[in-house]
Design a protein around this motif. Sequence first.
Motif, PDB file in Angstrom:
ATOM      1  N   ALA A   1      -1.356 -37.313 -16.239  1.00 45.71           N
ATOM      2  CA  ALA A   1      -1.713 -36.856 -15.099  1.00 45.71           C
ATOM      3  C   ALA A   1      -3.130 -37.837 -14.322  1.00 45.71           C
ATOM      4  O   ALA A   1      -2.852 -38.121 -13.281  1.00 45.71           O
ATOM      5  N   ALA A   2      -3.707 -38.140 -15.287  1.00 43.96           N
ATOM      6  CA  ALA A   2      -5.034 -38.659 -14.728  1.00 43.96           C
ATOM      7  C   ALA A   2      -4.718 -40.262 -14.515  1.00 43.96           C
ATOM      8  O   ALA A   2      -5.073 -40.835 -13.553  1.00 43.96           O
ATOM      9  N   VAL A   3      -3.560 -40.749 -15.339  1.00 46.01           N
ATOM     10  CA  VAL A   3      -3.140 -42.004 -15.220  1.00 46.01           C
ATOM     11  C   VAL A   3      -2.476 -42.223 -13.870  1.00 46.01           C
ATOM     12  O   VAL A   3      -2.467 -43.147 -12.895  1.00 46.01           O
ATOM     13  N   HIS A   4      -1.482 -41.314 -13.657  1.00 48.56           N
ATOM     14  CA  HIS A   4      -0.781 -41.169 -12.322  1.00 48.56           C
ATOM     15  C   HIS A   4      -1.677 -41.161 -11.046  1.00 48.56           C
ATOM     16  O   HIS A   4      -1.388 -41.913 -10.226  1.00 48.56           O
ATOM     17  N   GLU A   5      -2.853 -40.400 -11.358  1.00 50.83           N
ATOM     18  CA  GLU A   5      -3.566 -40.157 -10.133  1.00 50.83           C
ATOM     19  C   GLU A   5      -4.370 -41.498  -9.939  1.00 50.83           C
ATOM     20  O   GLU A   5      -4.359 -42.087  -8.670  1.00 50.83           O
ATOM     21  N   GLY A   6      -4.719 -42.362 -11.025  1.00 52.49           N
ATOM     22  CA  GLY A   6      -5.529 -43.551 -10.851  1.00 52.49           C
ATOM     23  C   GLY A   6      -4.297 -44.627 -10.189  1.00 52.49           C
ATOM     24  O   GLY A   6      -4.685 -45.501  -9.578  1.00 52.49           O
ATOM     25  N   ILE A   7      -3.165 -44.682 -10.630  1.00 48.30           N
ATOM     26  CA  ILE A   7      -2.067 -45.547 -10.183  1.00 48.30           C
ATOM     27  C   ILE A   7      -1.766 -45.452  -8.782  1.00 48.30           C
ATOM     28  O   ILE A   7      -1.662 -46.334  -8.036  1.00 48.30           O
ATOM     29  N   GLU A   8      -1.713 -43.969  -8.468  1.00 44.84           N
ATOM     30  CA  GLU A   8      -1.552 -43.666  -6.872  1.00 44.84           C
ATOM     31  C   GLU A   8      -2.579 -44.519  -5.923  1.00 44.84           C
ATOM     32  O   GLU A   8      -2.293 -45.160  -4.919  1.00 44.84           O
ATOM     33  N   ARG A   9      -3.772 -44.586  -6.577  1.00 43.63           N
ATOM     34  CA  ARG A   9      -5.004 -45.094  -5.819  1.00 43.63           C
ATOM     35  C   ARG A   9      -4.721 -46.434  -5.855  1.00 43.63           C
ATOM     36  O   ARG A   9      -5.171 -47.225  -4.849  1.00 43.63           O
ATOM     37  N   LEU A  10      -4.320 -47.115  -6.875  1.00 46.88           N
ATOM     38  CA  LEU A  10      -4.321 -48.551  -7.213  1.00 46.88           C
ATOM     39  C   LEU A  10      -3.159 -49.119  -6.094  1.00 46.88           C
ATOM     40  O   LEU A  10      -3.261 -49.973  -5.618  1.00 46.88           O
ATOM     41  N   MET A  11      -2.040 -48.284  -6.184  1.00 45.45           N
ATOM     42  CA  MET A  11      -0.994 -48.830  -5.184  1.00 45.45           C
ATOM     43  C   MET A  11      -1.111 -48.832  -3.840  1.00 45.45           C
ATOM     44  O   MET A  11      -0.430 -49.387  -2.947  1.00 45.45           O
ATOM     45  N   ALA A  12      -2.090 -47.781  -3.476  1.00 47.52           N
ATOM     46  CA  ALA A  12      -2.161 -47.584  -1.966  1.00 47.52           C
ATOM     47  C   ALA A  12      -2.428 -48.887  -1.408  1.00 47.52           C
ATOM     48  O   ALA A  12      -3.192 -49.644  -1.426  1.00 47.52           O
ATOM     49  N   GLY A  13      -1.583 -49.154  -0.084  1.00 47.70           N
ATOM     50  CA  GLY A  13      -1.662 -50.294   0.725  1.00 47.70           C
ATOM     51  C   GLY A  13      -1.300 -51.734   0.190  1.00 47.70           C
ATOM     52  O   GLY A  13      -1.591 -52.519   0.819  1.00 47.70           O
ATOM     53  N   ARG A  14      -0.706 -51.813  -1.028  1.00 47.09           N
ATOM     54  CA  ARG A  14      -0.319 -52.810  -1.771  1.00 47.09           C
ATOM     55  C   ARG A  14       1.038 -53.176  -2.069  1.00 47.09           C
ATOM     56  O   ARG A  14       1.845 -52.094  -2.104  1.00 47.09           O
ATOM     57  N   THR A  15       1.367 -54.341  -2.133  1.00 49.68           N
ATOM     58  CA  THR A  15       2.661 -54.588  -2.588  1.00 49.68           C
ATOM     59  C   THR A  15       2.902 -54.244  -3.901  1.00 49.68           C
ATOM     60  O   THR A  15       2.107 -54.916  -4.794  1.00 49.68           O
TER      61      THR A  15
END
Length: 571
Positions: free
Chosen positions: A502-516
Amino acid sequence: MIRMLLRVLGHRYARPVRRTVALMTATAVVEGLSYALLVPVLRALFGGDPGAARPWLIAFGAAVAGYAALRYASDLSGFRVGTTLLRGTYHRLGDHLARLPIGWYGPGRVGEVSLLASRGVLQAVSVLAHVLAPYISAAVTPLTIVAVMLAVTWQLGLAALLAVPVVAAVQLWTGRATAAADAERHHRDQRAAGRVIEYLQAQPVLRAGGRTAERFGLLDDSLRELQRASRRSALSALPGVLGLSLTVQALFTALLVLGANLALGGGIGPAELLASLVLATRCADPLLSLGDIGGQLRGARAELAKLDDLLSTPPLPEPRSPITPATHDLRFDAVTFRHGDHTVVDNLSLTIPEGRRLAVVGPSGAGKSTLLQLLARFHDVDAGAVRIGGTDVRDIDTRELMSRIAIVFQDVYLFDGTIEDNLRLGRPGATDAEVRAAATAARLDEVIERLPDGWATPVGEGGALLSGGERQRVSIARALLKDAPVVLLDEVTSALDPVNEAAVHEGIERLMAGRTVVMVAHRLRTVRGADRIAFLDGGRIVEEGTHDELLHRGGRYAAFWDISMAPAGNA
């Protein structure tokens, strides 16, 4: 050998190396010439006025002092140049290894490179510091003494000169006789090193199987083969060492007999005879050491040859006129990539618009992770092109390309430093506030708060002191800190517990925001938020569409989805 050394080290080191070799040669010549002063000393001592030897003894002492000063200067130069070359070799080797294709690092490379980067480099570069001076002295000093003998007693000098090719032939024969055995021993040495690494890496499996009390058969076999190869190498060198020793002693005896006959026949005086025998003795000592020095040189030459082969391995070519892409859309244009005889990606075409997310799914071995590696240019394609912003990745400078890509792998490797050290690898110049913000976004701050030393906590080699989920959070925080416009994810949650997932998913969502984003997914639950999904099999795209479209089609993706959801009761 000096030419190979300069080829390995780079020609910018040519001047100090040649200067050191010239100094060592001059030292050996001065040593040989100093013995020439023994002739007038002995003539005076055997003459009617022994006191006349005093000036010659002073001159001999001055010559020996000059030789000692030159020897000190040449040895010091050898140590200094050797140290400089050692540092330069490690830098050059590291830079070259970083530019080699990832595919080069196949089975057995770890042991080979480990040995070469440790003992191999030291053995090769230490030639200048420890081996070259004795070798030059053993070769040049006897030749200088032979020249002196020719001037003192030409008969004995000519006999000594005729002995030179005999000694050279024995030395050459010794080298050829031991070459094959030495090569086999080096090969077995590499294999044994690889088995040791394999044994260490296999500890979890061996312990889980209850086999810790048993010996590791593959390692034992490899060590036995190394022992046998080492014994064969030593035995193959023995005839040459004994042959050289017997040859030198036989030649010295022949000179002694010849000198005695000349003295008894009145051809030479006792002073000349004694001086020639002293000079011959000084010839014999360094020649007898040639066997041992020659073995060290052959070992160093073998390591230099391996270094030369490694540094001659062509890296991925850099573009002559680099192009900087203006946008960050991704495209595979009829890409084909082969690994050996196996086609991993076969004529694949795919487009990812800027700011969109593509999920790549499929069975194991379908080529999913290879697509990420081709985008990051870990390999070059065999046909077609991989493009970022319409520009072939082969036309983008490597540093520029990597600055635009953040990668989070399934297996995270951390360097043996602190958490902050590993995090700053994403952007070394980041401020403390930016580092803390990235850690918070990846929920790494939760981990840091419960560690005894906080940010200064060591992670151990490979991150062994952290759990898998904690290592993933460090990796995501590092990618967030890098702030690259393209993100590549190789399923990062497949082996995590629910809390860390769950923590990693949250971090990934922030990482992917606005990026290819291109994500390789093994757990299909993670792909529903992708803008598009590509299903790979055999290196080809067999289905492509959104999650709902592919489920509606009822094809390969739908079947995979049903299997994936079955354990959760959703099949």
